[in-house]
Motif scaffolding. Structure first.
Motif, PDB file in Angstrom:
ATOM      1  N   PRO A  53     -56.493 -23.073  74.408  1.00 31.74           N
ATOM      2  CA  PRO A  53     -56.239 -23.613  75.442  1.00 31.74           C
ATOM      3  C   PRO A  53     -56.734 -24.064  76.537  1.00 31.74           C
ATOM      4  CG  PRO A  53     -54.498 -22.757  73.988  1.00 31.74           C
ATOM      5  CD  PRO A  53     -55.967 -21.689  74.129  1.00 31.74           C
ATOM      6  N   GLY A  54     -56.663 -25.702  76.847  1.00 32.59           N
ATOM      7  CA  GLY A  54     -57.536 -26.360  77.125  1.00 32.59           C
ATOM      8  C   GLY A  54     -59.122 -26.237  78.225  1.00 32.59           C
ATOM      9  N   GLY A  99     -60.772 -31.202  75.467  1.00 37.51           N
ATOM     10  CA  GLY A  99     -59.834 -31.907  75.868  1.00 37.51           C
ATOM     11  C   GLY A  99     -59.488 -32.275  75.335  1.00 37.51           C
ATOM     12  N   GLN A 100     -58.113 -33.021  74.822  1.00 41.26           N
ATOM     13  CA  GLN A 100     -57.133 -33.406  74.090  1.00 41.26           C
ATOM     14  C   GLN A 100     -57.526 -33.589  73.074  1.00 41.26           C
ATOM     15  OE1 GLN A 100     -54.268 -31.746  74.963  1.00 41.26           O
ATOM     16  NE2 GLN A 100     -52.735 -33.689  74.869  1.00 41.26           N
ATOM     17  N   GLU A 101     -58.541 -34.717  73.260  1.00 40.87           N
ATOM     18  CA  GLU A 101     -58.581 -35.759  72.252  1.00 40.87           C
ATOM     19  C   GLU A 101     -59.822 -35.028  71.154  1.00 40.87           C
ATOM     20  OE1 GLU A 101     -59.456 -39.864  70.348  1.00 40.87           O
ATOM     21  OE2 GLU A 101     -58.064 -38.384  71.945  1.00 40.87           O
ATOM     22  N   GLU A 102     -60.043 -33.671  71.772  1.00 38.57           N
ATOM     23  CA  GLU A 102     -61.604 -32.948  71.220  1.00 38.57           C
ATOM     24  C   GLU A 102     -60.976 -32.000  70.412  1.00 38.57           C
ATOM     25  OE1 GLU A 102     -63.040 -31.822  74.974  1.00 38.57           O
ATOM     26  OE2 GLU A 102     -64.948 -32.089  74.118  1.00 38.57           O
ATOM     27  N   SER A 103     -59.554 -31.296  71.197  1.00 38.71           N
ATOM     28  CA  SER A 103     -58.558 -30.493  70.246  1.00 38.71           C
ATOM     29  C   SER A 103     -57.742 -30.640  69.175  1.00 38.71           C
ATOM     30  CB  SER A 103     -58.358 -30.187  71.167  1.00 38.71           C
ATOM     31  OG  SER A 103     -57.336 -30.302  71.892  1.00 38.71           O
ATOM     32  N   PHE A 104     -57.308 -32.526  69.136  1.00 40.44           N
ATOM     33  CA  PHE A 104     -56.914 -32.899  68.300  1.00 40.44           C
ATOM     34  C   PHE A 104     -57.261 -32.585  66.396  1.00 40.44           C
ATOM     35  CE2 PHE A 104     -56.060 -36.482  64.531  1.00 40.44           C
ATOM     36  CZ  PHE A 104     -54.749 -36.021  65.145  1.00 40.44           C
ATOM     37  N   GLU A 129     -56.454 -28.665  64.655  1.00 39.75           N
ATOM     38  CA  GLU A 129     -55.188 -29.379  64.280  1.00 39.75           C
ATOM     39  C   GLU A 129     -54.750 -29.789  62.827  1.00 39.75           C
ATOM     40  OE1 GLU A 129     -52.626 -30.311  67.362  1.00 39.75           O
ATOM     41  OE2 GLU A 129     -54.379 -29.182  68.833  1.00 39.75           O
TER      42      GLU A 129
END
Ligand code: 4HQ
Length: 247
Positions: free
Chosen positions: A160-161, A164-169, A172
């Motif tokens: 986690p971290g 970025g938000q966008e890349e980790s979306f 999931e």
């Protein structure tokens, strides 16, 4: 996550991990990678780390003494909390690395990697210290350094971290388990080659449907084995039935 890499060639492992995303992850303190040179632990006068194989044959084998002593030094501080720490050795004989194993390793607080070079390491090191023998694929490399860098990269990006938000979306999203749909960016018309029009339609539902269809098509075509473990909706199954009928 704390990672220790035991190797004769730290620069090979370090090189690809000291750039871009994994470099940033280290700077942010999300992962700490320590490189320990096995040669520094050789008891011999000339810092010898390899020898001829018993029984004869080509190539040199890394001797157990420097690796055992290097390992003991490496676990000293982590063993304070008496963890039984995952110790990874890369070889073509290992369990084939995949995303599931990356996710599993990403849950650990610390990992130790032992890199073999030349023909490999004395079997007694594997039998006494190694918990996970891993292969990155069916081909032969000159050492375990590149496979170790590959595994650290795949594991680190799941912490986690790190992304970025966008890349980790994407991680999931329901695409996981299938091959990815094709990506496009500007310009819309590159030398007469146009982007599929649905992607600039602004219709998010249609875009999602198109992407899912493309993912299913490419997976069906290139890696049908992946469909066994992918989670598929009734709509997906209809798409696949259609693809089967028309192939
Ligand atoms: N080697 N996946 C020989 C590999 C390998 C692979 C690593 C070659 C270790 C001593 N490792 N050594 N493929 O080819 O992990």
């Amino acid at each position: 996550m704390r990672i220790k890499v035991l190797t004769l060639f730290p620069e090979i492992v370090k090189g690809p991990l000291d750039v871009s995303i994994i470099k940033n992850a280290q700077e942010k303190g999300l992962i700490d990678i320590e490189y320990i040179n096995i040669r520094d632990f050789s008891d011999s006068k000339h810092k010898k780390v390899d020898d001829y194989p018993y029984g004869g044959g080509a190539g040199m084998i890394m001797t157990p003494q420097p690796i055992f002593d290097c390992y003991q030094a490496a676990i000293k501080d982590v063993m304070a909390n008496n963890e039984d720490i995952r110790t990874i050795y890369c070889s073509p004989k290992g369990k084939v690395f995949n995303q599931e194993l990356a996710l599993n390793l990403a849950k650990e607080d610390s990992l130790i990697f032992i890199c073999g070079h030349y023909e490999g390491i004395d079997q007694r090191v594997i039998d006494s210290l190694v918990t996970d023998e891993i292969s990155i694929g069916d081909y032969v490399l000159t050492g375990g350094e590149l496979p170790v860098a590959v595994i650290i990269d795949a594991v680190a990006r799941l912490i986690p971290g790190v992304l970025g938000q966008e890349e980790s979306f994407q991680e999931e999203s329901f695409y996981s388990g299938l091959l990815e749909y094709p990506h496009y960016t500007r310009p819309y018309d590159f030398r007469g080659l146009e982007v599929p029009s649905v992607l600039s339609s602004g219709n998010h539902k249609e875009i999602e449907k198109w992407r899912r269809k493309k993912s299913l098509e490419i997976t069906f075509e290139r890696r049908p084995d992946l469909l066994e473990n992918a989670s598929l909706s009734d709509e997906d199954k209809k798409t696949l039935d259609f693809l089967k009928k028309h192939s």
